[in-house]
Enzyme design. Sequence first.
Site, PDB file in Angstrom:
ATOM      1  N   SER A  16       0.840  -1.197   0.000  1.00 33.71           N
ATOM      2  CA  SER A  16       0.000   0.000   0.000  1.00 33.71           C
ATOM      3  C   SER A  16       0.871   1.242   0.000  1.00 33.71           C
ATOM      4  O   SER A  16       2.021   1.216   0.478  1.00 33.71           O
ATOM      5  CB  SER A  16      -0.905   0.014   1.240  1.00 33.71           C
ATOM      6  OG  SER A  16      -1.556   1.260   1.380  1.00 33.71           O
ATOM      7  N   TYR A  29      -3.090  -0.722  10.311  1.00 31.63           N
ATOM      8  CA  TYR A  29      -3.054  -1.047   8.882  1.00 31.63           C
ATOM      9  C   TYR A  29      -1.727  -0.619   8.259  1.00 31.63           C
ATOM     10  O   TYR A  29      -1.057  -1.399   7.572  1.00 31.63           O
ATOM     11  CB  TYR A  29      -4.225  -0.358   8.179  1.00 31.63           C
ATOM     12  CG  TYR A  29      -4.243  -0.545   6.677  1.00 31.63           C
ATOM     13  CD1 TYR A  29      -4.732  -1.717   6.110  1.00 31.63           C
ATOM     14  CD2 TYR A  29      -3.781   0.456   5.820  1.00 31.63           C
ATOM     15  CE1 TYR A  29      -4.756  -1.889   4.737  1.00 31.63           C
ATOM     16  CE2 TYR A  29      -3.795   0.292   4.449  1.00 31.63           C
ATOM     17  CZ  TYR A  29      -4.288  -0.884   3.907  1.00 31.63           C
ATOM     18  OH  TYR A  29      -4.306  -1.051   2.546  1.00 31.63           O
TER      19      TYR A  29
END
Length: 684
Positions: A561, A574
Amino acid sequence: MATDAAKELIARSNRLGADPRNTNYAGGNTSAKGTDIDPVTGEPVELIWVKGSGGDLGTLTESGLAVLRLDRARALVNVYPGVEREDEMVAAYDYTLHGRGGAAPSIDTTMHCLVDAAHVDHLHPDSGIAIAAAADGEALTAEIFGGRVAWVPWVRPGFQLGLDIARIKAENPGVIGAILGGHGITAWADTSDEVEANSLWIINTAARYIEEHGKPDPFGAALPGYEPLPEAERRAKAAALVPHLRAIASHDRPQVGHFIDTDAVLDFLAREKHPQLAELGTSCPDHFLRTKVKPLVVDLPSTASVEEIVDRLPALHEAYRADYTAYYERGAAAARAQGEEPPAIRGADPAIVLVPGVGMFSFGADKQTARVAGEFFLNAINVMRGAEALSTYAPIEESEKFRIEYWALEEAKLQRRPKPKPLATRIALVTGAASGIGKATATRLAAEGACVVIADLDLEKAQAAAAELGSADIAVGVQVDVTDEDQVQAAVDAALLAFGGLDIVVNNAGLSLSKSLLETTVADWDLQHNVMAKGSFLVSRASAKALIDQKLGGDIIYISSKNSVFAGPNNIAYSATKADQAHQVRLLAAELGEHGVKVNGINPDGVVRGSGIFAGGWGAKRAAVYGVPEEKLGEYYAQRTLLKREVLPEHVANAVFVLCTGDLDHTTGLHIPVDAGVAAAFLR
């Protein structure tokens, strides 16, 4: 539009081809003669419709039929130059076609044209070939069929065989068909129903005779220590062995694999005669074109460990390659002595590997080819069983096998195949692949020729996503919780058994909880790290062993990500786990490079549409953080990028594809941003 004769032919072919007892995949051919109106003259014209070259009876459609003018096809007899030049007759069929002619005529077209019957079937049933490949097949034919079926000694398929069968039909009006030595059966009749009945009568009569008169143990006594392993044990052993077997089957060129552990295969390998029968190889031309003339047999008992078998494989492989090369050189020398230049050797690796107690592994250029090769050797085992039950198995001579395998006409057929897609022969495992980025990635990889294993927490969705991509020759769905070590290994094993190996691993499974530091619980932290950091580690570790054992290199790709390098609010768990994944890429790239395995990452951002993560609540929470309506979140992300473009799952899939191609075969340890340009996330 098909005539009634053609429609009857297609229906009959589909019925016959649907039952493997009648013929093998793409084996045999059928025909019908009739009349249609010539669009040029407006007059009736006699035609023959015959299954075209390379087609399959079970799935035959109108487009798979060759259509010829019968008078012109029969007139070819007048220009036949003899058996030494009979291959030239294939090109001559171009001058007999009706209109564009449909599919390319097969080598057996002559037989269908010249036999004086309105309907003809040529099939490859196991029971019929058992008689055809028996040492005293001629005597058995007379005894079994009581004069209703003729015997035709082995003749290579072609114009001369068509002439021979037509003559036998003309000279024996009471005969309904023939056993073709070393090959198969042919039947004929005046109607479609009658020829189908005749074909089935020959097949069933042969099968019944073998059952009633055959020896109870045609493969000999049971070999102590060669018994089939229990199912769970043998499949675990098969999964452990298949990367090593794929390595030897792919020495010349990469192959896809298939595994069969049916009772027929296991019983064959548990009997004393299996080594010498396997050495004799297959008989029917359709068989050894796909299986090679003989298999590689692991000469160790069921009790041998995986390590013992792996240690034995190099010597077996070397001996197999030397044997096959010598076979090719003998055949090539004989061809050159007759003034012919054979095609180049197509590789000396085995297509079939037999492992006692475990089963049969077959290999080919794609999954269908590998599967069909295995099915054909299973046919060969059935043929051996029938022949040995009544007589002695006696396949055609080696020289004839070479003439078939390296036939110029077969080489031309191979050359007509479409160019392989970029990822042909590659096998991919994608986690979290039932939706979003994972599904888009699986779809792109399959479209580019890869076999794909769709792994997801939800088995039903995984199987549905796989079904959307096509048959089980293209994709399969498996269930996996990537946090569970045993489930991860089971998923990798399932991939190995489904397609014979593994080349591409995409760590995509993930989830996200959007919370601030103070709101993030230990359970939140552990959940995200278990799924993405630990899960990626487990998948990579289990996959890496297979990749290393195969010796074919490979790709491991992490869907990380932008957040792995960009610090944003309210997503500590996350982003931290994505940073963990990003560093796993670097660590594994450094460790696996010596094995030719490339490890790279992709850093997407703002993939809202189609995303399971965003649909699961992450989207609403991120929208609240940024103060925009959830349905506008994708647009919001797009406007904060340099390119002002929304990122979709397909864009991430594109990056995965590029990393797997030869264009980036020198790239490892790389992170590719797929974020439409986020300056704060620039890697350097």
